[in-house]
Design a protein around this motif. Sequence first.
Motif, PDB file in Angstrom:
ATOM      1  N   GLY A  84      33.515  65.966  59.362  1.00  0.00           N
ATOM      2  CA  GLY A  84      33.984  65.131  58.262  1.00  0.00           C
ATOM      3  C   GLY A  84      35.409  64.637  58.341  1.00  0.00           C
ATOM      4  O   GLY A  84      36.001  64.294  57.332  1.00  0.00           O
ATOM      5  N   LEU A  85      35.983  64.595  59.516  1.00  0.00           N
ATOM      6  CA  LEU A  85      37.327  64.046  59.707  1.00  0.00           C
ATOM      7  C   LEU A  85      37.283  62.985  60.792  1.00  0.00           C
ATOM      8  O   LEU A  85      36.496  63.094  61.734  1.00  0.00           O
ATOM      9  N   PRO A  86      38.134  61.963  60.701  1.00  0.00           N
ATOM     10  CA  PRO A  86      38.153  60.935  61.757  1.00  0.00           C
ATOM     11  C   PRO A  86      38.384  61.575  63.124  1.00  0.00           C
ATOM     12  O   PRO A  86      39.225  62.461  63.278  1.00  0.00           O
ATOM     13  N   GLY A  87      37.609  61.137  64.109  1.00  0.00           N
ATOM     14  CA  GLY A  87      37.772  61.614  65.469  1.00  0.00           C
ATOM     15  C   GLY A  87      37.083  62.933  65.777  1.00  0.00           C
ATOM     16  O   GLY A  87      36.818  63.242  66.931  1.00  0.00           O
ATOM     17  N   TRP A  88      36.777  63.734  64.759  1.00  0.00           N
ATOM     18  CA  TRP A  88      36.200  65.065  64.963  1.00  0.00           C
ATOM     19  C   TRP A  88      34.685  65.012  64.903  1.00  0.00           C
ATOM     20  O   TRP A  88      34.115  64.248  64.132  1.00  0.00           O
ATOM     21  N   LEU A  89      34.042  65.846  65.698  1.00  0.00           N
ATOM     22  CA  LEU A  89      32.590  65.909  65.683  1.00  0.00           C
ATOM     23  C   LEU A  89      32.110  67.296  66.045  1.00  0.00           C
ATOM     24  O   LEU A  89      32.831  68.078  66.678  1.00  0.00           O
ATOM     25  N   LEU A  90      30.916  67.610  65.616  1.00  0.00           N
ATOM     26  CA  LEU A  90      30.266  68.857  65.973  1.00  0.00           C
ATOM     27  C   LEU A  90      29.685  68.661  67.364  1.00  0.00           C
ATOM     28  O   LEU A  90      28.899  67.752  67.595  1.00  0.00           O
ATOM     29  N   LEU A  91      30.079  69.510  68.308  1.00  0.00           N
ATOM     30  CA  LEU A  91      29.615  69.382  69.688  1.00  0.00           C
ATOM     31  C   LEU A  91      28.287  70.089  69.918  1.00  0.00           C
ATOM     32  O   LEU A  91      27.603  69.814  70.885  1.00  0.00           O
ATOM     33  N   GLY A  92      27.958  71.011  69.037  1.00  0.00           N
ATOM     34  CA  GLY A  92      26.679  71.695  69.141  1.00  0.00           C
ATOM     35  C   GLY A  92      26.787  73.147  68.737  1.00  0.00           C
ATOM     36  O   GLY A  92      27.874  73.654  68.450  1.00  0.00           O
ATOM     37  N   GLN A  93      25.634  73.803  68.722  1.00  0.00           N
ATOM     38  CA  GLN A  93      25.619  75.232  68.443  1.00  0.00           C
ATOM     39  C   GLN A  93      24.423  75.862  69.130  1.00  0.00           C
ATOM     40  O   GLN A  93      23.430  75.204  69.395  1.00  0.00           O
ATOM     41  N   THR A  94      24.576  77.129  69.454  1.00  0.00           N
ATOM     42  CA  THR A  94      23.479  77.910  70.000  1.00  0.00           C
ATOM     43  C   THR A  94      23.089  78.917  68.931  1.00  0.00           C
ATOM     44  O   THR A  94      23.921  79.325  68.127  1.00  0.00           O
ATOM     45  N   GLN A  95      21.855  79.292  68.921  1.00  0.00           N
ATOM     46  CA  GLN A  95      21.321  80.153  67.861  1.00  0.00           C
ATOM     47  C   GLN A  95      22.094  81.473  67.750  1.00  0.00           C
ATOM     48  O   GLN A  95      21.989  82.323  68.612  1.00  0.00           O
ATOM     49  N   GLY A  96      22.889  81.586  66.700  1.00  0.00           N
ATOM     50  CA  GLY A  96      23.569  82.832  66.406  1.00  0.00           C
ATOM     51  C   GLY A  96      24.652  83.254  67.364  1.00  0.00           C
ATOM     52  O   GLY A  96      25.143  84.384  67.311  1.00  0.00           O
ATOM     53  N   ARG A  97      25.083  82.370  68.261  1.00  0.00           N
ATOM     54  CA  ARG A  97      26.036  82.770  69.292  1.00  0.00           C
ATOM     55  C   ARG A  97      27.321  81.946  69.306  1.00  0.00           C
ATOM     56  O   ARG A  97      28.412  82.475  69.354  1.00  0.00           O
ATOM     57  N   GLU A  98      27.193  80.600  69.290  1.00  0.00           N
ATOM     58  CA  GLU A  98      28.366  79.735  69.438  1.00  0.00           C
ATOM     59  C   GLU A  98      28.193  78.474  68.622  1.00  0.00           C
ATOM     60  O   GLU A  98      27.104  77.912  68.548  1.00  0.00           O
ATOM     61  N   ALA A 135      37.007  73.199  70.433  1.00  0.00           N
ATOM     62  CA  ALA A 135      37.193  74.529  69.859  1.00  0.00           C
ATOM     63  C   ALA A 135      35.822  75.137  69.599  1.00  0.00           C
ATOM     64  O   ALA A 135      34.828  74.416  69.475  1.00  0.00           O
ATOM     65  N   ASN A 136      35.789  76.457  69.542  1.00  0.00           N
ATOM     66  CA  ASN A 136      34.523  77.106  69.225  1.00  0.00           C
ATOM     67  C   ASN A 136      34.751  78.455  68.571  1.00  0.00           C
ATOM     68  O   ASN A 136      35.824  79.047  68.651  1.00  0.00           O
ATOM     69  N   PHE A 137      33.709  78.897  67.892  1.00  0.00           N
ATOM     70  CA  PHE A 137      33.577  80.277  67.457  1.00  0.00           C
ATOM     71  C   PHE A 137      32.430  80.852  68.271  1.00  0.00           C
ATOM     72  O   PHE A 137      31.387  80.199  68.406  1.00  0.00           O
ATOM     73  N   THR A 138      32.605  82.056  68.796  1.00  0.00           N
ATOM     74  CA  THR A 138      31.499  82.769  69.413  1.00  0.00           C
ATOM     75  C   THR A 138      31.408  84.141  68.777  1.00  0.00           C
ATOM     76  O   THR A 138      32.406  84.720  68.346  1.00  0.00           O
ATOM     77  N   VAL A 139      30.182  84.648  68.724  1.00  0.00           N
ATOM     78  CA  VAL A 139      29.925  85.958  68.136  1.00  0.00           C
ATOM     79  C   VAL A 139      29.043  86.746  69.094  1.00  0.00           C
ATOM     80  O   VAL A 139      28.030  86.233  69.577  1.00  0.00           O
ATOM     81  N   THR A 140      29.442  87.977  69.366  1.00  0.00           N
ATOM     82  CA  THR A 140      28.627  88.890  70.160  1.00  0.00           C
ATOM     83  C   THR A 140      28.568  90.229  69.438  1.00  0.00           C
ATOM     84  O   THR A 140      29.473  90.576  68.670  1.00  0.00           O
ATOM     85  N   GLY A 141      27.503  90.973  69.699  1.00  0.00           N
ATOM     86  CA  GLY A 141      27.386  92.301  69.121  1.00  0.00           C
ATOM     87  C   GLY A 141      28.489  93.202  69.662  1.00  0.00           C
ATOM     88  O   GLY A 141      28.909  93.081  70.825  1.00  0.00           O
ATOM     89  N   TYR A 142      28.952  94.099  68.834  1.00  0.00           N
ATOM     90  CA  TYR A 142      30.017  95.031  69.209  1.00  0.00           C
ATOM     91  C   TYR A 142      29.634  96.386  68.624  1.00  0.00           C
ATOM     92  O   TYR A 142      29.903  96.660  67.454  1.00  0.00           O
ATOM     93  N   GLY A 143      28.951  97.182  69.429  1.00  0.00           N
ATOM     94  CA  GLY A 143      28.425  98.434  68.916  1.00  0.00           C
ATOM     95  C   GLY A 143      27.169  98.182  68.091  1.00  0.00           C
ATOM     96  O   GLY A 143      26.551  97.123  68.174  1.00  0.00           O
ATOM     97  N   GLU A 144      26.818  99.155  67.268  1.00  0.00           N
ATOM     98  CA  GLU A 144      25.574  99.058  66.511  1.00  0.00           C
ATOM     99  C   GLU A 144      25.662  98.185  65.271  1.00  0.00           C
ATOM    100  O   GLU A 144      24.692  97.552  64.886  1.00  0.00           O
ATOM    101  N   GLN A 145      26.831  98.139  64.626  1.00  0.00           N
ATOM    102  CA  GLN A 145      26.903  97.463  63.334  1.00  0.00           C
ATOM    103  C   GLN A 145      28.062  96.494  63.206  1.00  0.00           C
ATOM    104  O   GLN A 145      28.395  96.081  62.096  1.00  0.00           O
ATOM    105  N   SER A 146      28.684  96.144  64.299  1.00  0.00           N
ATOM    106  CA  SER A 146      29.844  95.252  64.238  1.00  0.00           C
ATOM    107  C   SER A 146      29.659  94.080  65.192  1.00  0.00           C
ATOM    108  O   SER A 146      28.703  94.022  65.953  1.00  0.00           O
ATOM    109  N   SER A 147      30.606  93.149  65.119  1.00  0.00           N
ATOM    110  CA  SER A 147      30.587  91.950  65.968  1.00  0.00           C
ATOM    111  C   SER A 147      31.986  91.693  66.513  1.00  0.00           C
ATOM    112  O   SER A 147      32.981  92.057  65.884  1.00  0.00           O
TER     113      SER A 147
END
Length: 196
Positions: A84-98, A135-147
């Motif tokens: 929603g900003l000039p010049g910016w766009l969503l480049l994509g996402q992977t299921q639950g990861r990035e 830019a991106n956010f990535t999420v990976t499991g970290y132990g049993e209950q954290s990320s």
Amino acid sequence: MTTESKVDRMLIESAVPTFDTMIAEHLVVHAGPETTFAAARNVDFLTVRTPLLAAAMWIRGLPARWSRHTVVAPRRLVLAEGVGLPGWLLLGQTQGREIAFGAVGKFWQPDIEWLDVPRADFAGFAEPGWGKIAANFTVTGYGEQSSLLSYQVRTVTTDPESRRRFRRYWWLIRPFVAHIMRATLRTVRADAEASG
């Protein structure tokens, strides 16, 4: 005997495979990967609170105010809703990861000039005089209950003169960018832990 595991290429690596600058910040979140990823996708960047961010946005808006150019700020800035900003766009996402987003602009100028580029053309865009941010956010499991939540920003310019100008600008703003990235990660963590 060793076993090689296939590592998938990240979206940010596809969008900006080589870069002039890169910065990454990481944070452990006491919530599962699914909850943490949902919080990253739904964070409203305009709710990230830090005095440095407020000061940086005020300073960044000075040239427009001096030229009496009206800048209309969005009411929300949430990746899941599109950038929603000039010049910016969503480049994509992977299921639950990035989830990755980016922009093309002359962001080293006092009054940034943004260029709308279709997502399919972003990775190959090389018109001289411009820079790309991914830019991106990535999420990976970290132990049993954290990320482990990561936030990475890459920049690349399209010609030597733009690179020279950007590097001088980057030297000045890098500490502020890192601070804002850490504040954003803390906001995502708070949202994830509150809902997890």
